[in-house]
Design an enzyme around this catalytic site. Structure first.
Site, PDB file in Angstrom:
ATOM      1  N   ARG A   9     -62.831  70.205 -91.619  1.00  0.00           N
ATOM      2  CA  ARG A   9     -62.983  71.199 -90.543  1.00  0.00           C
ATOM      3  C   ARG A   9     -62.270  70.748 -89.275  1.00  0.00           C
ATOM      4  O   ARG A   9     -61.688  71.564 -88.563  1.00  0.00           O
ATOM      5  CB  ARG A   9     -64.470  71.451 -90.274  1.00  0.00           C
ATOM      6  CG  ARG A   9     -65.108  72.283 -91.395  1.00  0.00           C
ATOM      7  CD  ARG A   9     -66.609  72.132 -91.444  1.00  0.00           C
ATOM      8  NE  ARG A   9     -67.262  72.626 -90.252  1.00  0.00           N
ATOM      9  CZ  ARG A   9     -68.450  72.220 -89.836  1.00  0.00           C
ATOM     10  NH1 ARG A   9     -69.111  71.299 -90.518  1.00  0.00           N
ATOM     11  NH2 ARG A   9     -68.977  72.741 -88.759  1.00  0.00           N
TER      12      ARG A   9
ATOM     13  N   ARG B 197     -60.219  82.052 -84.530  1.00  0.00           N
ATOM     14  CA  ARG B 197     -59.867  80.701 -84.970  1.00  0.00           C
ATOM     15  C   ARG B 197     -58.410  80.605 -85.398  1.00  0.00           C
ATOM     16  O   ARG B 197     -57.973  79.519 -85.787  1.00  0.00           O
ATOM     17  CB  ARG B 197     -60.747  80.298 -86.153  1.00  0.00           C
ATOM     18  CG  ARG B 197     -62.008  79.511 -85.760  1.00  0.00           C
ATOM     19  CD  ARG B 197     -62.796  79.362 -87.032  1.00  0.00           C
ATOM     20  NE  ARG B 197     -63.645  78.230 -87.150  1.00  0.00           N
ATOM     21  CZ  ARG B 197     -64.967  78.244 -86.954  1.00  0.00           C
ATOM     22  NH1 ARG B 197     -65.565  79.291 -86.485  1.00  0.00           N
ATOM     23  NH2 ARG B 197     -65.675  77.170 -87.220  1.00  0.00           N
TER      24      ARG B 197
ATOM     25  N   ARG C  65     -76.831  71.922 -92.797  1.00  0.00           N
ATOM     26  CA  ARG C  65     -75.738  72.701 -93.394  1.00  0.00           C
ATOM     27  C   ARG C  65     -74.940  71.861 -94.383  1.00  0.00           C
ATOM     28  O   ARG C  65     -74.639  70.709 -94.116  1.00  0.00           O
ATOM     29  CB  ARG C  65     -74.806  73.224 -92.294  1.00  0.00           C
ATOM     30  CG  ARG C  65     -75.329  74.462 -91.602  1.00  0.00           C
ATOM     31  CD  ARG C  65     -74.526  74.822 -90.378  1.00  0.00           C
ATOM     32  NE  ARG C  65     -73.084  74.841 -90.585  1.00  0.00           N
ATOM     33  CZ  ARG C  65     -72.212  75.212 -89.645  1.00  0.00           C
ATOM     34  NH1 ARG C  65     -72.653  75.600 -88.448  1.00  0.00           N
ATOM     35  NH2 ARG C  65     -70.922  75.202 -89.886  1.00  0.00           N
TER      36      ARG C  65
ATOM     37  N   LYS D 132     -70.612  74.791 -78.767  1.00  0.00           N
ATOM     38  CA  LYS D 132     -70.440  76.224 -78.499  1.00  0.00           C
ATOM     39  C   LYS D 132     -71.725  77.008 -78.796  1.00  0.00           C
ATOM     40  O   LYS D 132     -72.153  77.830 -77.996  1.00  0.00           O
ATOM     41  CB  LYS D 132     -69.293  76.791 -79.349  1.00  0.00           C
ATOM     42  CG  LYS D 132     -67.954  76.066 -79.153  1.00  0.00           C
ATOM     43  CD  LYS D 132     -66.864  76.663 -80.017  1.00  0.00           C
ATOM     44  CE  LYS D 132     -67.118  76.551 -81.516  1.00  0.00           C
ATOM     45  NZ  LYS D 132     -67.145  75.156 -82.025  1.00  0.00           N
TER      46      LYS D 132
ATOM     47  N   ARG E  84     -76.685  67.162 -86.885  1.00  0.00           N
ATOM     48  CA  ARG E  84     -77.109  68.531 -86.543  1.00  0.00           C
ATOM     49  C   ARG E  84     -78.085  69.082 -87.575  1.00  0.00           C
ATOM     50  O   ARG E  84     -77.935  68.869 -88.775  1.00  0.00           O
ATOM     51  CB  ARG E  84     -75.886  69.449 -86.474  1.00  0.00           C
ATOM     52  CG  ARG E  84     -76.273  70.923 -86.326  1.00  0.00           C
ATOM     53  CD  ARG E  84     -75.150  71.767 -85.808  1.00  0.00           C
ATOM     54  NE  ARG E  84     -74.045  71.902 -86.741  1.00  0.00           N
ATOM     55  CZ  ARG E  84     -72.918  72.557 -86.465  1.00  0.00           C
ATOM     56  NH1 ARG E  84     -72.750  73.127 -85.278  1.00  0.00           N
ATOM     57  NH2 ARG E  84     -71.955  72.629 -87.352  1.00  0.00           N
TER      58      ARG E  84
HETATM   59  P1  ADP Z   1     -70.645  74.095 -82.310  1.00  0.00           P
HETATM   60  O1  ADP Z   1     -71.328  75.446 -82.244  1.00  0.00           O
HETATM   61  O2  ADP Z   1     -69.545  73.961 -81.293  1.00  0.00           O
HETATM   62  O3  ADP Z   1     -70.209  73.705 -83.684  1.00  0.00           O
HETATM   63  P2  ADP Z   1     -73.337  73.065 -81.754  1.00  0.00           P
HETATM   64  O4  ADP Z   1     -73.748  73.811 -80.516  1.00  0.00           O
HETATM   65  O5  ADP Z   1     -73.965  73.470 -83.031  1.00  0.00           O
HETATM   66  O6  ADP Z   1     -71.718  73.002 -81.867  1.00  0.00           O
HETATM   67  O7  ADP Z   1     -73.624  71.522 -81.463  1.00  0.00           O
HETATM   68  C1  ADP Z   1     -73.295  70.518 -82.423  1.00  0.00           C
HETATM   69  C2  ADP Z   1     -74.382  69.458 -82.422  1.00  0.00           C
HETATM   70  O8  ADP Z   1     -74.343  68.724 -81.182  1.00  0.00           O
HETATM   71  C3  ADP Z   1     -75.799  70.001 -82.530  1.00  0.00           C
HETATM   72  O9  ADP Z   1     -76.562  69.064 -83.266  1.00  0.00           O
HETATM   73  C4  ADP Z   1     -76.265  70.083 -81.073  1.00  0.00           C
HETATM   74  O10 ADP Z   1     -77.682  69.962 -80.970  1.00  0.00           O
HETATM   75  C5  ADP Z   1     -75.565  68.892 -80.451  1.00  0.00           C
HETATM   76  N1  ADP Z   1     -75.169  69.121 -79.061  1.00  0.00           N
HETATM   77  C6  ADP Z   1     -74.721  70.285 -78.523  1.00  0.00           C
HETATM   78  N2  ADP Z   1     -74.419  70.122 -77.215  1.00  0.00           N
HETATM   79  C7  ADP Z   1     -74.670  68.811 -76.929  1.00  0.00           C
HETATM   80  C8  ADP Z   1     -74.544  68.014 -75.739  1.00  0.00           C
HETATM   81  N3  ADP Z   1     -74.094  68.550 -74.596  1.00  0.00           N
HETATM   82  N4  ADP Z   1     -74.881  66.714 -75.818  1.00  0.00           N
HETATM   83  C9  ADP Z   1     -75.325  66.184 -76.983  1.00  0.00           C
HETATM   84  N5  ADP Z   1     -75.470  66.864 -78.132  1.00  0.00           N
HETATM   85  C10 ADP Z   1     -75.151  68.170 -78.111  1.00  0.00           C
HETATM   86  P1  AMP Z   2     -69.128  77.663 -87.780  1.00  0.00           P
HETATM   87  O1  AMP Z   2     -70.543  78.110 -87.993  1.00  0.00           O
HETATM   88  O2  AMP Z   2     -68.464  78.318 -86.606  1.00  0.00           O
HETATM   89  O3  AMP Z   2     -69.012  76.152 -87.758  1.00  0.00           O
HETATM   90  O4  AMP Z   2     -68.309  78.159 -89.065  1.00  0.00           O
HETATM   91  C1  AMP Z   2     -68.649  77.684 -90.354  1.00  0.00           C
HETATM   92  C2  AMP Z   2     -67.569  78.080 -91.349  1.00  0.00           C
HETATM   93  O5  AMP Z   2     -67.475  79.512 -91.441  1.00  0.00           O
HETATM   94  C3  AMP Z   2     -66.160  77.608 -91.024  1.00  0.00           C
HETATM   95  O6  AMP Z   2     -65.904  76.283 -91.451  1.00  0.00           O
HETATM   96  C4  AMP Z   2     -65.309  78.637 -91.787  1.00  0.00           C
HETATM   97  O7  AMP Z   2     -65.300  78.359 -93.173  1.00  0.00           O
HETATM   98  C5  AMP Z   2     -66.118  79.921 -91.596  1.00  0.00           C
HETATM   99  N1  AMP Z   2     -65.734  80.659 -90.368  1.00  0.00           N
HETATM  100  C6  AMP Z   2     -66.512  80.926 -89.286  1.00  0.00           C
HETATM  101  N2  AMP Z   2     -65.833  81.633 -88.371  1.00  0.00           N
HETATM  102  C7  AMP Z   2     -64.590  81.825 -88.883  1.00  0.00           C
HETATM  103  C8  AMP Z   2     -63.408  82.456 -88.403  1.00  0.00           C
HETATM  104  N3  AMP Z   2     -63.373  83.046 -87.194  1.00  0.00           N
HETATM  105  N4  AMP Z   2     -62.307  82.448 -89.204  1.00  0.00           N
HETATM  106  C9  AMP Z   2     -62.331  81.862 -90.422  1.00  0.00           C
HETATM  107  N5  AMP Z   2     -63.396  81.226 -90.922  1.00  0.00           N
HETATM  108  C10 AMP Z   2     -64.526  81.196 -90.167  1.00  0.00           C
END
Ligand code: ADP
Ligand code: AMP
Length: 200
Positions: free
Chosen positions: A167, A89, A156, A14, A123
Site C-alpha cells: 500500500r 487516489r 484489518r 486521515k 491500528r
Molecule cells: P488513515 O485513515 O490515514 O489510513 P487512520 O486515521 O486510520 O489513518 O490512523 C492510522 C492509525 O494511526 C490508527 O491506529 C490511528 O489511531 C493512529 N493515529 C491517527 N492519528 C494519530 C496521531 N496524530 N498520532 C498517533 N497516532 C495516530
Molecule cells: P483505506 O480504507 O482508505 O485504507 O482503503 C483500503 C483499500 O481500499 C485500499 O488499499 C484500496 O484497495 C481500496 N481503496 C479505497 N479507496 C480507493 C480509491 N479511491 N481508489 C482505489 N482503491 C481504493
C-alpha cells in the site's frame, strides 16, 4: 460550502481527523475504503471484484471506485459539504471528481514513512462504524470495544506487514502525484500529521 479532500499515505491519520472534523463541522465523512469494505461484507458483485485488490493492498480499478463514490456523493447528507477520506487516489479519479463535485480545499497529511508501519499494524477499527483506534497511541476506553457504539474492534487484513508495504509503494507511485496536481491548482494545504491527534 466545504468539499474537502484529505490526502496522505495510509496511516497518516486521515480517518481519525475526518471522524472528528465531520462531526464538528456538520460535514458528511466519505471514505471509499469504508464503502468498499461494506460492499465486500455484503457480498455484492462490486465487493466480490474489489476484494482481491484490497487484500493485496492494490488499488481497486477506477471505474468501480468512481461508481460508488458518485452514488455516495449524490445522497442527501452531503448537501452541506463533505470530507473525502481516501479518494481520489489516482489522477483519473481526480479529473472525474472535478465533473462530479470539485474540491474547495485539499489537506495534505505530511508524515515520515517510518512512522506509518507502526501506526498501521497497531491500528484497530470499529467493525460497525469504522472509527480507527491505535493500541499504543489512541486506545479505546474499554479494550476491544468502540467508544462510539460499543461494537467489537477488528484488525484489518490489509494492516498486516506485507499488504502495508504494498500500500505504501502504491501510494508513492499512484497517489503522491496528486500533491503537485492540487498544488498547481492552488488548493493544497500542508499539515504536520506527525503530532498528537488534538494538535493535528
Ligand atoms: P488513515 O485513515 O490515514 O489510513 P487512520 O486515521 O486510520 O489513518 O490512523 C492510522 C492509525 O494511526 C490508527 O491506529 C490511528 O489511531 C493512529 N493515529 C491517527 N492519528 C494519530 C496521531 N496524530 N498520532 C498517533 N497516532 C495516530
Ligand atoms: P483505506 O480504507 O482508505 O485504507 O482503503 C483500503 C483499500 O481500499 C485500499 O488499499 C484500496 O484497495 C481500496 N481503496 C479505497 N479507496 C480507493 C480509491 N479511491 N481508489 C482505489 N482503491 C481504493
Amino acid at each position: 460550502m466545504h468539499r474537502l479532500i484529505f490526502l496522505g499515505p495510509p496511516g497518516a491519520g486521515k480517518g481519525t481527523q475526518a471522524t472528528i472534523l465531520a462531526r464538528e463541522m456538520g460535514l458528511a465523512h466519505l471514505s471509499t475504503g469504508d464503502l468498499l469494505r461494506a460492499a465486500v461484507a455484503a457480498g455484492t458483485p462490486l465487493g466480490v471484484e474489489a476484494d482481491r485488490y484490497m487484500r493485496a493492498g492494490q488499488l481497486v480499478p477506477d471505474r468501480l471506485v468512481l461508481g460508488i463514490l458518485e452514488e455516495r456523493v449524490g445522497e442527501t447528507d452531503t448537501a452541506a459539504g463533505f470530507i473525502l477520506d481516501g479518494f481520489p487516489r489516482t489522477v483519473p479519479q481526480a479529473t472525474a471528481l472535478e465533473r462530479i463535485a470539485p474540491a474547495t480545499r485539499v489537506i495534505s497529511f505530511e508524515i515520515p514513512e517510518s512512522r506509518l508501519v507502526e501506526r498501521l499494524t497497531q491500528r484497530r477499527v470499529c467493525s460497525t462504524c469504522g472509527t480507527p483506534y491505535n493500541l499504543s497511541t489512541n486506545p479505546p476506553a474499554r479494550p476491544g470495544v468502540c467508544d462510539r457504539d460499543g461494537a467489537p474492534l477488528a484488525h484489518r487484513s490489509d494492516d498486516q506487514p506485507e499488504p502495508v508495504r504494498t500500500r505504501l509503494k502504491v501510494y508513492w507511485e499512484k497517489t503522491a502525484p496528486l500533491l503537485d496536481y492540487y498544488a498547481g491548482r492552488g488548493l493544497l494545504l500542508r499539515v504536520d500529521a506527525d503530532a498528537p491527534v488534538d494538535a493535528v
